[in-house]
Scaffold this active site. Structure first.
Site, PDB file in Angstrom:
ATOM      1  N   TYR A  72       0.830  -1.208   0.000  1.00 26.17           N
ATOM      2  CA  TYR A  72       0.000   0.000   0.000  1.00 26.17           C
ATOM      3  C   TYR A  72       0.866   1.260   0.000  1.00 26.17           C
ATOM      4  O   TYR A  72       0.638   2.186  -0.764  1.00 26.17           O
ATOM      5  CB  TYR A  72      -0.916   0.001   1.232  1.00 26.17           C
ATOM      6  N   PHE A 124      -6.368  20.262 -24.789  1.00 26.17           N
ATOM      7  CA  PHE A 124      -7.016  18.972 -25.024  1.00 26.17           C
ATOM      8  C   PHE A 124      -8.415  18.995 -24.400  1.00 26.17           C
ATOM      9  O   PHE A 124      -8.668  19.763 -23.479  1.00 26.17           O
ATOM     10  CB  PHE A 124      -6.154  17.863 -24.401  1.00 26.17           C
ATOM     11  N   ASP A 125      -9.322  18.145 -24.899  1.00 26.63           N
ATOM     12  CA  ASP A 125     -10.724  18.255 -24.454  1.00 26.63           C
ATOM     13  C   ASP A 125     -10.931  18.023 -22.948  1.00 26.63           C
ATOM     14  O   ASP A 125     -11.720  18.720 -22.314  1.00 26.63           O
ATOM     15  CB  ASP A 125     -11.680  17.391 -25.302  1.00 26.63           C
ATOM     16  N   ASP A 215       1.235  19.792 -20.588  1.00 23.49           N
ATOM     17  CA  ASP A 215       0.374  18.621 -20.760  1.00 23.49           C
ATOM     18  C   ASP A 215       1.213  17.717 -21.645  1.00 23.49           C
ATOM     19  O   ASP A 215       1.300  17.908 -22.860  1.00 23.49           O
ATOM     20  CB  ASP A 215      -0.937  19.044 -21.431  1.00 23.49           C
ATOM     21  N   ALA A 217       1.444  14.427 -22.514  1.00 23.00           N
ATOM     22  CA  ALA A 217       1.048  13.078 -22.953  1.00 23.00           C
ATOM     23  C   ALA A 217       1.954  12.514 -24.048  1.00 23.00           C
ATOM     24  O   ALA A 217       2.274  11.334 -24.046  1.00 23.00           O
ATOM     25  CB  ALA A 217      -0.406  13.097 -23.420  1.00 23.00           C
ATOM     26  N   LYS A 258      -0.360   7.306 -23.325  1.00 19.97           N
ATOM     27  CA  LYS A 258       0.223   7.710 -24.615  1.00 19.97           C
ATOM     28  C   LYS A 258       1.709   7.333 -24.585  1.00 19.97           C
ATOM     29  O   LYS A 258       2.034   6.183 -24.745  1.00 19.97           O
ATOM     30  CB  LYS A 258       0.031   9.217 -24.843  1.00 19.97           C
ATOM     31  N   HIS A 450     -19.317  14.273 -27.001  1.00 21.70           N
ATOM     32  CA  HIS A 450     -18.949  13.368 -28.095  1.00 21.70           C
ATOM     33  C   HIS A 450     -18.949  11.893 -27.708  1.00 21.70           C
ATOM     34  O   HIS A 450     -19.181  11.033 -28.545  1.00 21.70           O
ATOM     35  CB  HIS A 450     -17.592  13.766 -28.684  1.00 21.70           C
TER      36      HIS A 450
HETATM   37  C1  LIG Z   1      -5.169  11.773 -23.453  1.00 24.97           C
HETATM   38  C2  LIG Z   1      -4.817  13.126 -23.109  1.00 24.97           C
HETATM   39  C3  LIG Z   1      -5.205  13.692 -21.901  1.00 24.97           C
HETATM   40  C4  LIG Z   1      -6.084  12.983 -20.902  1.00 24.97           C
HETATM   41  O1  LIG Z   1      -5.541  11.784 -20.499  1.00 24.97           O
HETATM   42  P1  LIG Z   1      -6.414  10.486 -20.141  1.00 24.97           P
HETATM   43  O2  LIG Z   1      -5.369   9.491 -19.762  1.00 24.97           O
HETATM   44  O3  LIG Z   1      -7.170  10.111 -21.373  1.00 24.97           O
HETATM   45  O4  LIG Z   1      -7.308  10.830 -19.035  1.00 24.97           O
HETATM   46  C5  LIG Z   1      -4.812  14.989 -21.649  1.00 24.97           C
HETATM   47  N1  LIG Z   1      -4.099  15.685 -22.525  1.00 24.97           N
HETATM   48  C6  LIG Z   1      -3.700  15.167 -23.708  1.00 24.97           C
HETATM   49  C7  LIG Z   1      -2.885  15.974 -24.654  1.00 24.97           C
HETATM   50  C8  LIG Z   1      -4.049  13.880 -24.037  1.00 24.97           C
HETATM   51  O5  LIG Z   1      -3.689  13.371 -25.220  1.00 24.97           O
END
Ligand SMILES: *Cc1c(COP(=O)(O)O)cnc(C)c1O
Length: 458
Positions: A72, A124-125, A215, A217, A258, A450
């Site tokens: 844990y 990003f969305d 961000d 990813a 990603k 979406h």
């Molecule tokens: C996928 C993504 C996110 C969100 O991540 P999740 O793992 O899907 O929650 C945020 N920003 C970017 C640029 C992404 O591609």
């Protein structure tokens, strides 16, 4: 004769995928209310809905799964991951979360308040969702070149410094908790941000006393583009480039699904101890104790190995050049795609592909549905449906680009699959004159519609 390119891996395990007929797919998509998210995966032949968590892990990652420590608190898998994150990003503090949006939720809970402004490059969305959910506003400062799909600018994810400075000048500093720089810029088509632009944004942020968060990813794909395109970086390793980029910021949120090369996971990494302390409280509330944050020990171990593999040139070359292989086939067929090609996906320009379908009838959504019916290929709309309604007026927001994204999972499909996709698209393109009407929405959620919206064919 010069030897052709070949992938630097071989396949140890295969997963069967099912073929289907056009008649079957017509029926299935109707039953799914014309929303591709509603299809079960066995009804899809080639799934390019997303590159998020859909890739293949390596034998070394699977081996790491076997030695995962499920304690844990303070598990060795956590420590392994923490060390790797520090080595790759240079950030001192680290919090695991169950995925990228969870990292956003935790960090933004600490930093974003009602009425705030969060500038960035085509957020990003989920990022935008987490900002707007807190009644704050995301302001897009991406360079204009990003919105012209045939402009060959090498760094279309870049921030327009004038736009950014205008935002800084027109709001008090207290209202701007941070700037978010998305690398690569997903919403603009997987387009990279240069080191120079990152440096410039960082300097401007410092001048106004505003923190800069990434961000991140697809930070590894971003570093690959820098190596290939930015003068002075051709001889640097991917790891050196990534670390330099991160050195210009205060922290990052990561979707490990990603460039973490795992199926689930995320994290926050940052330098400011005070922010770390605040985020820790929310992490414990939303995600779990700070040494696992919603992740299994074994998954943290696999992520540590994945981050290391994702920042190796040979892997990135096979990854990014496979996207280019598909993109070039489409260009050769005359299909309108965004150029330069993105790092994780090819984006079809629906405004040029099916201009006769009215925008109000969601032309990119209509194109995505057609691609499924013709080839059993599942892409995704990045257009008016994704752009949601304006939170105040509740009117549809019409983005400059209407795209269909074909996001390629990592290390998963072969170039034969890419050829198949290209030919299916050529066939649709050859009959594009017949496409005149699209769809209407009959049911939708108030935010991020979406995923669940229901459509009717017009
Ligand atoms: C996928 C993504 C996110 C969100 O991540 P999740 O793992 O899907 O929650 C945020 N920003 C970017 C640029 C992404 O591609």
């Amino acid at each position: 004769m010069e030897l052709p390119y070949a992938e630097p891996y071989k396949i140890k395990m295969v997963e069967h995928i099912k073929r289907s007929t056009q008649e079957q797919r017509l029926k299935w998509i109707q039953e799914a209310d014309y929303n591709l998210f509603n299809l079960s995966s066995d009804k899809v032949f080639i799934d390019v809905l997303t590159d998020s968590g859909t890739g293949a892990m390596s034998d070394k990652q699977w081996a790491e799964m076997m030695v995962g420590d499920e304690s844990y608190a303070g598990s060795s898998s956590f420590l392994k991951l923490k060390e790797t994150v520090h080595k790759i990003t240079g950030f001192n503090y680290f919090l695991p979360t169950h995925q990228g949006r969870a990292a956003e939720n935790v960090l933004f809970s600490a930093l974003v308040k009602e009425g705030d402004i969060v500038p960035g490059n085509s957020h990003f969305d989920t990022t935008k969702g987490h900002i707007e959910f807190r009644k704050a506003k995301a302001v897009d400062c991406t360079i204009d070149e990003a919105f012209d799909t045939s402009n060959m600018h090498p760094f279309k994810g870049n921030v327009d410094l004038n736009k950014l400075e205008t935002v800084f000048k027109s709001h008090p500093k207290e209202k701007i908790p941070f700037v978010v720089l998305t690398i690569t810029c997903n919403s603009a088509g997987g387009q990279p941000v240069s080191v120079q632009n990152t440096k410039d944004v960082s300097a401007l942020c410092k001048k106004y006393g505003i923190p800069l968060y990434f961000d991140a990813a697809r930070f590894a794909e971003n570093a690959y583009f820098i190596k290939k395109r930015e003068p002075g970086y051709e001889n640097k390793s991917i790891k050196e480039i990534a670390k330099e980029v991160f050195s210009y910021g205060d922290g990052m949120t990561m979707s490990s699904k990603k460039d973490g090369l795992v199926n689930m996971g995320g994290f926050i990494a940052l330098n400011n101890e005070e922010v770390f302390k605040q985020a820790t409280v929310f992490n414990i509330m939303f995600e779990g104790f700070i040494t696992y944050g919603g992740m299994n020990g074994r998954d943290m171990g696999a992520l540590a190995v994945g981050l290391d593999e994702a920042t190796e040139f040979n892997y990135l070359e096979s990854r990014v050049e496979q996207i280019a292989f598909l993109g070039q086939k489409l260009v050769d067929f005359g299909v309108p795609v965004q150029q330069p090609f993105g790092g994780h996906a090819i984006f079809l320009d629906a405004n040029k592909f099916v201009p006769k379908i009215p925008r109000e009838e969601y032309r990119a959504q209509a194109l995505a549905i057609e691609i499924y019916i013709v080839g059993g290929i599942r892409g995704v709309e990045i257009g008016t449906v994704l752009a949601d309604r304006d939170p105040v007026t509740r009117e549809n927001r019409y983005p400059e680009l209407e795209l269909v994204r074909l996001a390629i999972p990592r290390r998963t499909y072969t170039n034969n699959h890419m050829e198949y996709i290209a030919v299916a698209l050529k066939n649709i393109y050859d009959t594009r004159e017949e496409a005149k009407s699209g769809y209407m929405i009959v049911d939708e959620a108030p935010i991020m519609r979406h995923f669940t919206a229901k459509f009717k064919k017009l």
